[in-house]
Design a protein around this motif. Sequence first.
Motif, PDB file in Angstrom:
ATOM      1  N   ALA A 272      15.630  -0.578  -3.696  1.00 52.16           N
ATOM      2  CA  ALA A 272      15.316  -0.816  -2.275  1.00 52.16           C
ATOM      3  C   ALA A 272      13.846  -0.558  -1.992  1.00 52.16           C
ATOM      4  CB  ALA A 272      16.180   0.087  -1.396  1.00 52.16           C
ATOM      5  N   ALA A 275      11.327   2.212   3.724  1.00 52.87           N
ATOM      6  CA  ALA A 275      10.137   2.447   4.556  1.00 52.87           C
ATOM      7  C   ALA A 275       9.594   3.833   4.256  1.00 52.87           C
ATOM      8  CB  ALA A 275      10.520   2.336   6.027  1.00 52.87           C
ATOM      9  N   ASP A 276       8.271   3.962   4.127  1.00 52.84           N
ATOM     10  CA  ASP A 276       7.681   5.275   3.849  1.00 52.84           C
ATOM     11  C   ASP A 276       7.494   6.083   5.123  1.00 52.84           C
ATOM     12  OD1 ASP A 276       7.526   4.911   1.127  1.00 52.84           O
ATOM     13  OD2 ASP A 276       5.585   3.904   1.229  1.00 52.84           O
ATOM     14  N   THR A 301       9.263   9.301   5.874  1.00 54.24           N
ATOM     15  CA  THR A 301      10.713   9.333   5.654  1.00 54.24           C
ATOM     16  C   THR A 301      10.978  10.261   4.450  1.00 54.24           C
ATOM     17  OG1 THR A 301      10.508   7.447   4.185  1.00 54.24           O
ATOM     18  CG2 THR A 301      11.145   6.982   6.459  1.00 54.24           C
ATOM     19  N   ASP A 303      11.842  10.989   0.806  1.00 55.76           N
ATOM     20  CA  ASP A 303      11.748  10.201  -0.435  1.00 55.76           C
ATOM     21  C   ASP A 303      13.093  10.348  -1.165  1.00 55.76           C
ATOM     22  OD1 ASP A 303      11.298   9.259  -3.042  1.00 55.76           O
ATOM     23  OD2 ASP A 303       9.145   9.548  -2.781  1.00 55.76           O
ATOM     24  N   ILE A 304      13.883   9.293  -1.091  1.00 54.54           N
ATOM     25  CA  ILE A 304      15.265   9.377  -1.605  1.00 54.54           C
ATOM     26  C   ILE A 304      15.243   9.577  -3.123  1.00 54.54           C
ATOM     27  CG2 ILE A 304      17.511   8.230  -1.691  1.00 54.54           C
ATOM     28  CD1 ILE A 304      16.488   6.436   0.634  1.00 54.54           C
ATOM     29  N   LEU A 305      14.415   8.762  -3.785  1.00 57.13           N
ATOM     30  CA  LEU A 305      14.370   8.809  -5.254  1.00 57.13           C
ATOM     31  C   LEU A 305      13.951  10.206  -5.726  1.00 57.13           C
ATOM     32  CD1 LEU A 305      14.605   7.270  -7.924  1.00 57.13           C
ATOM     33  CD2 LEU A 305      12.266   6.468  -7.620  1.00 57.13           C
ATOM     34  N   GLY A 320      13.848   4.164 -11.039  1.00 54.12           N
ATOM     35  CA  GLY A 320      13.133   3.800  -9.812  1.00 54.12           C
ATOM     36  C   GLY A 320      12.378   2.514 -10.019  1.00 54.12           C
ATOM     37  N   PHE A 321      11.964   1.919  -8.920  1.00 54.05           N
ATOM     38  CA  PHE A 321      11.103   0.732  -8.967  1.00 54.05           C
ATOM     39  C   PHE A 321       9.719   1.131  -8.461  1.00 54.05           C
ATOM     40  CE2 PHE A 321      12.984  -3.509  -9.737  1.00 54.05           C
ATOM     41  CZ  PHE A 321      14.209  -3.074 -10.215  1.00 54.05           C
ATOM     42  N   ALA A 322       8.709   0.436  -8.898  1.00 54.17           N
ATOM     43  CA  ALA A 322       7.383   0.623  -8.321  1.00 54.17           C
ATOM     44  C   ALA A 322       6.812  -0.750  -8.061  1.00 54.17           C
ATOM     45  CB  ALA A 322       6.496   1.400  -9.274  1.00 54.17           C
ATOM     46  N   LEU A 323       6.416  -0.967  -6.824  1.00 50.29           N
ATOM     47  CA  LEU A 323       5.777  -2.247  -6.472  1.00 50.29           C
ATOM     48  C   LEU A 323       4.328  -1.912  -6.165  1.00 50.29           C
ATOM     49  CD1 LEU A 323       6.134  -5.275  -5.770  1.00 50.29           C
ATOM     50  CD2 LEU A 323       6.484  -4.551  -3.426  1.00 50.29           C
ATOM     51  N   GLU A 324       3.429  -2.385  -6.970  1.00 50.39           N
ATOM     52  CA  GLU A 324       2.023  -1.990  -6.827  1.00 50.39           C
ATOM     53  C   GLU A 324       1.127  -3.209  -6.737  1.00 50.39           C
ATOM     54  OE1 GLU A 324       1.518   1.118  -6.434  1.00 50.39           O
ATOM     55  OE2 GLU A 324       3.248   2.088  -7.354  1.00 50.39           O
ATOM     56  N   LYS A 339       8.892  11.826  -9.615  1.00 51.81           N
ATOM     57  CA  LYS A 339      10.241  11.632  -9.072  1.00 51.81           C
ATOM     58  C   LYS A 339      11.320  11.960 -10.108  1.00 51.81           C
ATOM     59  CE  LYS A 339       8.532   8.290  -5.727  1.00 51.81           C
ATOM     60  NZ  LYS A 339       8.935   7.421  -4.638  1.00 51.81           N
TER      61      LYS A 339
HETATM   62  N1  CTP Z   1      11.718   5.269  -2.597  1.00 52.61           N
HETATM   63  C1  CTP Z   1      12.661   6.087  -2.066  1.00 52.61           C
HETATM   64  N2  CTP Z   1      12.484   6.652  -0.841  1.00 52.61           N
HETATM   65  C2  CTP Z   1      11.376   6.423  -0.135  1.00 52.61           C
HETATM   66  C3  CTP Z   1      10.380   5.570  -0.678  1.00 52.61           C
HETATM   67  C4  CTP Z   1      10.587   5.009  -1.913  1.00 52.61           C
HETATM   68  O1  CTP Z   1      13.699   6.293  -2.698  1.00 52.61           O
HETATM   69  N3  CTP Z   1      11.233   6.982   1.066  1.00 52.61           N
HETATM   70  C5  CTP Z   1      11.954   4.709  -3.952  1.00 52.61           C
HETATM   71  C6  CTP Z   1      12.002   3.191  -4.021  1.00 52.61           C
HETATM   72  O2  CTP Z   1      13.337   2.723  -3.879  1.00 52.61           O
HETATM   73  C7  CTP Z   1      11.476   2.930  -5.413  1.00 52.61           C
HETATM   74  C8  CTP Z   1      10.512   4.078  -5.668  1.00 52.61           C
HETATM   75  O3  CTP Z   1      10.856   5.106  -4.734  1.00 52.61           O
HETATM   76  O4  CTP Z   1      12.512   3.001  -6.384  1.00 52.61           O
HETATM   77  C9  CTP Z   1       9.057   3.763  -5.505  1.00 52.61           C
HETATM   78  O5  CTP Z   1       8.817   3.166  -4.263  1.00 52.61           O
HETATM   79  P1  CTP Z   1       7.352   2.753  -3.854  1.00 52.61           P
HETATM   80  O6  CTP Z   1       7.376   2.255  -2.428  1.00 52.61           O
HETATM   81  O7  CTP Z   1       6.717   1.891  -4.893  1.00 52.61           O
HETATM   82  O8  CTP Z   1       6.603   4.138  -3.938  1.00 52.61           O
HETATM   83  P2  CTP Z   1       6.419   5.302  -2.949  1.00 52.61           P
HETATM   84  O9  CTP Z   1       7.015   6.504  -3.556  1.00 52.61           O
HETATM   85  O10 CTP Z   1       6.927   4.947  -1.588  1.00 52.61           O
HETATM   86  O11 CTP Z   1       4.847   5.493  -2.948  1.00 52.61           O
HETATM   87  P3  CTP Z   1       3.677   4.494  -2.471  1.00 52.61           P
HETATM   88  O12 CTP Z   1       4.254   3.656  -1.343  1.00 52.61           O
HETATM   89  O13 CTP Z   1       2.606   5.408  -2.037  1.00 52.61           O
HETATM   90  O14 CTP Z   1       3.315   3.686  -3.668  1.00 52.61           O
END
Ligand code: CTP
Length: 397
Positions: A272, A275-276, A301, A303-305, A320-324, A339
């Motif tokens: 997923a 939202a941060d 929010t 950080d669920i992961l 986990g996923f990372a979208l960069e 994480k």
């Molecule tokens: N994730 C999560 N809870 C959040 C934000 C992210 O569980 N509040 C999880 C996403 O599902 C994903 C991983 O964390 O598997 C990385 O998400 P990403 O948006 O790339 O990273 P962030 O930890 O939010 O950091 P940033 O936005 O600064 O890169």
Amino acid sequence: MQGKKILLGITGSIAAYKSVYLVRMLVKAGAEVKIIMTPSAKDFVSPLTLSTLSRNPVLVDLFDEQSWSNHVMLGRWADVMLVAPLSCNTIAKMANGQCDNLLLAVYLSATCPVVAAPAMDEDMWHHPATKFNVARLTSFGNKIIPVEKGDLASGLHGDGRMAEPENIVKYLETNFFLTGQLKDKKAIVTAGPTYEPLDPVRFIGNHSSGKMGLAIAKELYSRGADVTLIMGPTHLSFSANGVSLVNVTTADEMYNACMDKFEEADITIMAAAVADYTPINTADEKIKKKENSISIELTKTKDILKALGAKKKNGQVLVGFALETNNEEIYANQKLKEKNTDLIVLNSLNDSGAGFGHDTNKITIFEKGGQVFRFETKSKQAVAKDIIDKIIQLYYA
Ligand code: CTP
């Protein structure tokens, strides 16, 4: 069901109208469907409808030159031959090896497994001759999908209805296409965006479609896992087909749903786009357009992961996923450590065909021991297959 080749035989029965839905479901699930009808089936459903839905010509005539030369190859092409509906008449012919139409010729020469969903009136179904013929078909190794009870074309109520299309699809999956690699494993997948409400009509969200997470959930299911898909708001139309679906809207709801299921989960994959940040206050009424500019205060929010990583026990696999957009590998490795995940699946927005909304993705998998696995651009279903193959190879081989 993705990429599976299904040869659908349709015989003359009022239940043939359900084949239309069946073909739609099979095609939607990713199967390639070729259809053969008996001549009398054409009285119940049109070949044009079926060829449009299956995107293949429908074959009927035994003496059509092309169909005749094809009949052996069709039974070799298919992963499964499914006859639905199977009429009383065709049961009798199949049981006796008769060959007076194309469907029967293909049946007799098929090297693939054959499964049939009979349909007829209750008294015909219970007749000793039908019972005898069905037992004969079973003794040949053919599988029979049990008839269902309900309203019949005669106006009577009882046994004899063809199994509903969704039950036929489930039967095919369970009996032919699911592998047992992840049998007895429980999995959680998160997918889609989260929406953080500003007021009753507005929210902060993102462009995640949920396609990647959905593909992963389907792939886990096809390997035999018991899957819960925790899905944020999505415009995708999909059938969960064996996967338990939990719909959530906000990051906080997704957090609670994940916490609820995590202890039991063997594999958790967080695809997923959570939202941060979320608004500190949500207005009870629509925010009116009064000022020239407004400020909205946001707070992080959960950080669920990261929270799941902190709770993770030995034997649980957390992905986990990372979208960069930049410094991709550095950030992916950071996320792996911070994480406490086993794997991070990186997709970079710099790769064409990767990321939100696309039907394709290009990933690199980082493993906590330092291994890195790179993959080419593929369909999201093929990417899901790569991810699950890697998990099986690393943790369950
Ligand atoms: N994730 C999560 N809870 C959040 C934000 C992210 O569980 N509040 C999880 C996403 O599902 C994903 C991983 O964390 O598997 C990385 O998400 P990403 O948006 O790339 O990273 P962030 O930890 O939010 O950091 P940033 O936005 O600064 O890169």
